[in-house]
Enzyme design. Structure first.
Site, PDB file in Angstrom:
ATOM      1  N   ARG A   1       1.660 -40.760   5.845  1.00  0.00           N
ATOM      2  CA  ARG A   1       0.657 -40.090   6.687  1.00  0.00           C
ATOM      3  C   ARG A   1       0.115 -41.003   7.782  1.00  0.00           C
ATOM      4  NH1 ARG A   1      -3.618 -38.151   2.592  1.00  0.00           N
ATOM      5  NH2 ARG A   1      -4.750 -37.621   4.510  1.00  0.00           N
TER       6      ARG A   1
ATOM      7  N   ALA B   1       1.016 -51.354  -4.669  1.00  0.00           N
ATOM      8  CA  ALA B   1       1.195 -51.363  -3.211  1.00  0.00           C
ATOM      9  C   ALA B   1       2.624 -51.005  -2.848  1.00  0.00           C
ATOM     10  CB  ALA B   1       0.822 -52.724  -2.643  1.00  0.00           C
TER      11      ALA B   1
ATOM     12  N   LYS C   1       1.069 -49.576   4.804  1.00  0.00           N
ATOM     13  CA  LYS C   1      -0.321 -49.122   4.916  1.00  0.00           C
ATOM     14  C   LYS C   1      -1.328 -50.162   4.435  1.00  0.00           C
ATOM     15  CE  LYS C   1      -0.710 -46.425   0.589  1.00  0.00           C
ATOM     16  NZ  LYS C   1      -1.133 -45.108   0.059  1.00  0.00           N
TER      17      LYS C   1
ATOM     18  N   ASN D   1      -5.174 -43.369   3.456  1.00  0.00           N
ATOM     19  CA  ASN D   1      -3.823 -42.822   3.542  1.00  0.00           C
ATOM     20  C   ASN D   1      -3.483 -42.240   4.899  1.00  0.00           C
ATOM     21  OD1 ASN D   1      -2.859 -43.033   0.639  1.00  0.00           O
ATOM     22  ND2 ASN D   1      -4.821 -41.990   0.374  1.00  0.00           N
TER      23      ASN D   1
ATOM     24  N   GLY E   1       3.685 -47.692  -2.322  1.00  0.00           N
ATOM     25  CA  GLY E   1       3.797 -46.387  -1.678  1.00  0.00           C
ATOM     26  C   GLY E   1       4.218 -46.469  -0.223  1.00  0.00           C
TER      27      GLY E   1
ATOM     28  N   ASN F   1      -5.533 -75.917  33.363  1.00  0.00           N
ATOM     29  CA  ASN F   1      -5.064 -76.627  32.169  1.00  0.00           C
ATOM     30  C   ASN F   1      -3.591 -76.426  31.852  1.00  0.00           C
ATOM     31  OD1 ASN F   1      -5.684 -73.911  31.628  1.00  0.00           O
ATOM     32  ND2 ASN F   1      -5.951 -74.294  29.453  1.00  0.00           N
TER      33      ASN F   1
END
Length: 455
Positions: free
Chosen positions: A19, A13, A26, A232, A15, A374
């Site tokens: 894009r 994880a 991502k 991606n 990267g 409330n």
């Protein structure tokens, strides 16, 4: 070989995910209200790994904040390819004698059964050095190919750009997911080179190294290409959401739920619907919703963090927010909103009502336009409405306030003090009648308007 060896999961994880054009990593973008990586980690957790290691890099703090309570985070810096990423786990796995499952953080739909199949193949009598998960997409595009013998052992791995015509005709593609024994894996990773256009260390090359050593490597094939789909781009994220929703709708219907227009219903990752629930068109379930048997969720309703009991009816156009609880047979109609409120058995709020921080007793009736006031700008306060109480339309219940059992609040009342059991509370200004006043007013206005026109 033993089929009960412990294993570690290494999730890549690190990267950048450029894009997606996002400041959010991502793997933290949501599918069905849950971060991509959480879908994957839940599947991994189902197999009870001894260790879970997440390789982080770009925006690493975001990922660490998400997973560090359940995984060890190891930094890849600089980021020099997938082989280099896995190699960063070497120190963390020093002394580990089990198997290593290598997964991609942006490929969330791999099933526990498929991962187990990879581990079982790794532990089979011929002791493959590496197991690769292959798939056969409708369009192989430019995926790397897995060239196999008839027995599914691997002849070689080849990138599309390096493949000849015969190799490109092979439909078995590399998913990027692999398994190996720890003692084999890091030896093979140490022998990788980056003699390629990108100057990176590619994980699939460990297979070719092992094959050159005369070792067996094997392919396991998933019959569901969407199981290994990576995310991606925003387009692929939307496709993944659609894929997940379609699977969830099918699962719901197979479990006895009626979806009147399945393609218009959207679930969250943890939505739980019992058999004989009916869901009308254009309903959205946010996280944390359970619906019991016999309930009906009518069109254009939105539910999140809510519990709906047996035989309840919700909507149309209702909104249940976190903490909303409807007990058996309760009813909310159009344009009713509930938040941190309980509607007792058989109680109903038919339309145009807000119930926040409230407890409504069994059999109570909440008239149209009623609100529980409330919040005073600083603190929240609770409203308690007793069993069988009747709240007239357009009432404001100013919390903290308690309405007793069987009490009646007259329409148009603003109630700021408790109402006893069986009492009537009417809080209105005195009605004033002035006979003929309106007629005289209209006559005067008409004369004035006529004079202005003449002038």
């Amino acid at each position: 070989m033993s089929t009960h060896r412990e294993f570690a999961a290494v999730i890549l994880a690190a990267g950048k995910g450029t894009r997606l054009k996002s400041g959010l990593h991502k793997v933290l973008h949501n599918i069905a209200g849950r971060p991509i990586i959480e879908h994957l980690m839940a599947s991994v957790a189902a197999l009870a790994p001894s260790r879970t290691i997440v390789i982080v890099g770009d925006e690493r703090k975001q990922v660490e904040d998400q997973v560090s309570d359940r995984a060890e985070c190891v930094v890849q810096e600089p980021q020099l390819g997938t082989g280099h990423a896995v190699a960063q786990a070497k120190a963390a796995l020093a002394g580990f004698a089990g198997d290593v499952l290598m997964l991609l953080g942006d490929a969330p739909f791999i099933k526990p059964e498929t991962m187990q199949q990879m581990l079982d193949r790794l532990r089979s009598p011929d002791a493959p050095a590496v197991v690769v998960l292959g798939f056969e997409p409708d369009d192989p595009l430019q995926y790397g190919r897995v060239i196999t013998h008839a027995d599914s052992t691997i002849e070689k791995m080849v990138e599309f750009k390096d493949a000849n015509e015969a190799e490109r005709a092979c439909r078995l593609c590399n998913s990027g997911l692999m398994a190996a024994r720890a003692e084999d894996l890091f030896d093979l990773l140490d022998r990788l080179d980056n003699d390629n256009v990108q100057g990176e260390y590619y994980l699939p090359d460990i297979v070719n190294i092992a094959v050159k050593d005369g070792r067996t490597c094997a392919a396991v094939t998933t019959d569901r290409p969407d199981e290994v789909a990576g995310i991606n781009s925003r387009r692929e994220l939307a496709q993944a959401e659609a894929q997940w929703q379609e699977l969830k709708r099918t699962e719901a219907m197979e479990n006895g739920v009626t979806l009147k227009a399945p393609e218009t219903v959207f679930f969250s990752w943890d939505t739980e619907l019992a058999a004989d629930v009916t869901v009308e068109p254009n309903v959205v379930f946010g996280p944390g919703v359970t619906v019991a048997a016999g309930a009906r969720i009518r069109a254009f309703s939105h539910l999140e963090g809510a519990s709906v009991g047996e035989d309840c009816s919700v909507g149309p156009y209702a909104r249940l927010r976190p903490g909303a609880v409807m007990e058996k047979g309760a009813f909310v109609g159009n344009f009713v909103e509930m938040k941190k409120a309980t509607l007792g058995e058989g109680a109903k709020a038919s339309h145009l009502t807000y119930l926040g921080d409230a407890e409504v007793g069994a059999g109570a009736n909440i008239g149209a336009g009623t609100i529980t006031c409330n919040y005073d700008g600083y603190f929240k306060y609770k409203t308690v409405i007793g069993e069988r109480a009747f709240i007239g339309s357009n009432s404001a219940l100013i919390a903290p306030v308690r309405i007793g059992a069987d009490a009646i609040v007259a329409a148009g009342s603003a109630v700021s003090r408790d109402v006893g059991d069986g009492d009537l509370r009417m809080v209105r200004g005195e009605q004033v009648v002035k006979p003929g006043w309106a007629d005289r007013f209209h006559d005067a206005m008409k004369k004035k308007k006529a004079a202005e026109k003449k002038g």
